[in-house]
Design an enzyme around this catalytic site. Structure first.
Site, short mmCIF file in Angstrom:
data_model
loop_
_atom_site.label_atom_id
_atom_site.label_comp_id
_atom_site.label_asym_id
_atom_site.label_seq_id
_atom_site.Cartn_x
_atom_site.Cartn_y
_atom_site.Cartn_z
N ASP A 1 -12.61 21.22 42.41
CA ASP A 1 -12.00 22.04 43.45
C ASP A 1 -12.14 21.34 44.80
O ASP A 1 -13.25 21.08 45.26
CB ASP A 1 -12.75 23.39 43.45
CG ASP A 1 -12.24 24.36 44.50
OD1 ASP A 1 -11.39 23.96 45.33
OD2 ASP A 1 -12.72 25.49 44.50
N ILE A 2 -11.02 21.05 45.42
CA ILE A 2 -11.03 20.27 46.67
C ILE A 2 -11.71 21.02 47.82
O ILE A 2 -12.20 20.40 48.76
CB ILE A 2 -9.59 19.83 47.04
CG1 ILE A 2 -9.60 18.62 47.97
CG2 ILE A 2 -8.78 20.99 47.63
CD1 ILE A 2 -8.26 17.92 48.11
N ASP B 1 -3.11 25.44 48.29
CA ASP B 1 -2.89 25.98 49.64
C ASP B 1 -3.65 27.31 49.78
O ASP B 1 -4.40 27.52 50.75
CB ASP B 1 -1.37 26.19 49.82
CG ASP B 1 -0.96 26.40 51.27
OD1 ASP B 1 -1.81 26.28 52.16
OD2 ASP B 1 0.24 26.68 51.49
N SER C 1 2.44 18.26 44.95
CA SER C 1 3.73 18.57 44.30
C SER C 1 3.68 18.75 42.78
O SER C 1 4.70 19.05 42.17
CB SER C 1 4.82 17.52 44.62
OG SER C 1 5.34 17.72 45.91
N GLY D 1 2.15 20.98 41.02
CA GLY D 1 1.95 22.36 40.58
C GLY D 1 3.27 23.11 40.64
O GLY D 1 4.23 22.80 39.91
N TYR E 1 5.64 22.92 42.58
CA TYR E 1 6.81 22.09 42.92
C TYR E 1 7.28 21.19 41.78
O TYR E 1 8.30 20.49 41.91
CB TYR E 1 6.53 21.27 44.19
CG TYR E 1 6.62 22.06 45.48
CD1 TYR E 1 6.99 23.41 45.49
CD2 TYR E 1 6.34 21.48 46.72
CE1 TYR E 1 7.07 24.13 46.67
CE2 TYR E 1 6.43 22.20 47.91
CZ TYR E 1 6.79 23.53 47.88
OH TYR E 1 6.87 24.23 49.05
N1 AR6 Z 1 -8.43 21.91 44.26
C1 AR6 Z 1 -7.72 20.82 43.88
N2 AR6 Z 1 -6.50 20.91 43.32
C2 AR6 Z 1 -5.98 22.14 43.12
C3 AR6 Z 1 -6.65 23.33 43.48
C4 AR6 Z 1 -7.94 23.18 44.07
N3 AR6 Z 1 -8.66 24.22 44.46
N4 AR6 Z 1 -5.86 24.39 43.16
C5 AR6 Z 1 -4.74 23.88 42.59
N5 AR6 Z 1 -4.81 22.53 42.57
P1 AR6 Z 1 0.20 23.40 44.00
P2 AR6 Z 1 2.59 22.00 45.00
C6 AR6 Z 1 -3.84 21.54 42.06
O1 AR6 Z 1 1.02 24.33 43.19
O2 AR6 Z 1 3.03 21.71 43.62
C7 AR6 Z 1 1.82 26.54 47.27
O3 AR6 Z 1 2.15 27.88 47.08
C8 AR6 Z 1 -2.81 22.00 41.07
O4 AR6 Z 1 -3.37 22.08 39.76
O5 AR6 Z 1 -0.98 23.93 44.73
O6 AR6 Z 1 2.58 20.90 46.01
C9 AR6 Z 1 2.25 26.02 48.63
O7 AR6 Z 1 2.18 27.01 49.63
C10 AR6 Z 1 -1.78 20.88 41.17
O8 AR6 Z 1 -2.17 19.75 40.40
O9 AR6 Z 1 1.09 22.62 45.10
C11 AR6 Z 1 3.66 25.58 48.38
O10 AR6 Z 1 4.56 26.65 48.50
C12 AR6 Z 1 -1.87 20.48 42.67
O11 AR6 Z 1 -3.08 21.07 43.15
C13 AR6 Z 1 3.64 25.09 46.95
O12 AR6 Z 1 2.56 25.75 46.33
C14 AR6 Z 1 -0.69 20.95 43.48
O13 AR6 Z 1 -0.29 22.23 43.02
C15 AR6 Z 1 3.36 23.61 46.86
O14 AR6 Z 1 3.46 23.19 45.54
#
Ligand code: AR6
Length: 177
Positions: free
Chosen positions: A14-15, A38, A125, A127, A129
């Site tokens: 978890d970041i 986010d 991106s 997740g 996206y």
């Molecule tokens: N620590 C590290 N990585 C994480 C965590 C965490 N706590 N939680 C999720 N991830 P995403 P996107 C990973 O969907 O695809 C948001 O609603 C996750 O498993 O968070 O860039 C924003 O507001 C994945 O590998 O971001 C935007 O609307 C990575 O983080 C949209 O999602 C990115 O997943 C952005 O989409």
């Protein structure tokens, strides 16, 4: 000087728990928070982050895809949060790869401008996206490696992967010559 590879690490976790100068948030253009990483960052960091995002939006409007802005880390162990907006995957013919590389590059530049020596990235991106994970890992690691070859002030870049597949793909890219 240390090679760029020895300054790159992968961590599964978890970041929001990582103690570095700056963590990067995979935000959206509104900068008003959302789900995924986010949501986790805003929850753990508290309201100071959103307050600063609101001031940025009042000043410049939202954050375009590929660009980055910096705020306090609030209650997080990290000093700063760098918010970048990854591309939504639309099949690959809408400059998604270039935009993803820009996210990493602009975040690193902002980190250097703010005297950060250690920075942690999520897999931007990959997740909500829906950017293909393998392609994203390749772009992320290539962009970071190229940057570190020229920029010696950054001591450590940590890819904080939330799932084992991203951790494996990222590590494989790092191991490539
Ligand atoms: N620590 C590290 N990585 C994480 C965590 C965490 N706590 N939680 C999720 N991830 P995403 P996107 C990973 O969907 O695809 C948001 O609603 C996750 O498993 O968070 O860039 C924003 O507001 C994945 O590998 O971001 C935007 O609307 C990575 O983080 C949209 O999602 C990115 O997943 C952005 O989409």
């Amino acid at each position: 000087m240390q090679s760029s590879n020895s300054r790159i690490e992968v961590l599964l976790g978890d970041i929001t728990k990582v103690r570095v100068d700056a963590i990067v948030n995979a935000a959206n253009s509104s900068l008003m928070g959302g789900g995924g990483v986010d949501g986790a960052i805003h929850r753990a960091g508290g309201s100071a982050i959103l307050e600063e995002c609101k001031r940025i939006v009042a000043r410049q409007g939202g954050c375009p895809t590929g660009e980055a802005v910096i705020t306090t880390g609030g209650n997080l162990p990290a000093k700063y949060v760098i918010h970048t907006v990854g591309p939504v995957w639309h099949g690959g013919s809408h400059q998604e790869e270039e935009k993803l590389a820009e996210c990493y590059l602009n975040s690193l530049k902002l980190a250097v401008a703010n005297h950060c020596k250690t920075i942690a990235f999520p897999n931007i991106s990959t997740g909500v996206y829906h950017f293909p994970k393998e392609k994203a890992a390749h772009i992320a690691v290539r962009t970071v490696k190229e940057f570190l070859q020229k920029e010696t002030s950054i001591e450590k870049v940590i890819f904080v992967c939330f799932d084992a597949e991203n951790a494996l793909l990222t590590q494989e890219e790092i191991n490539k010559a």
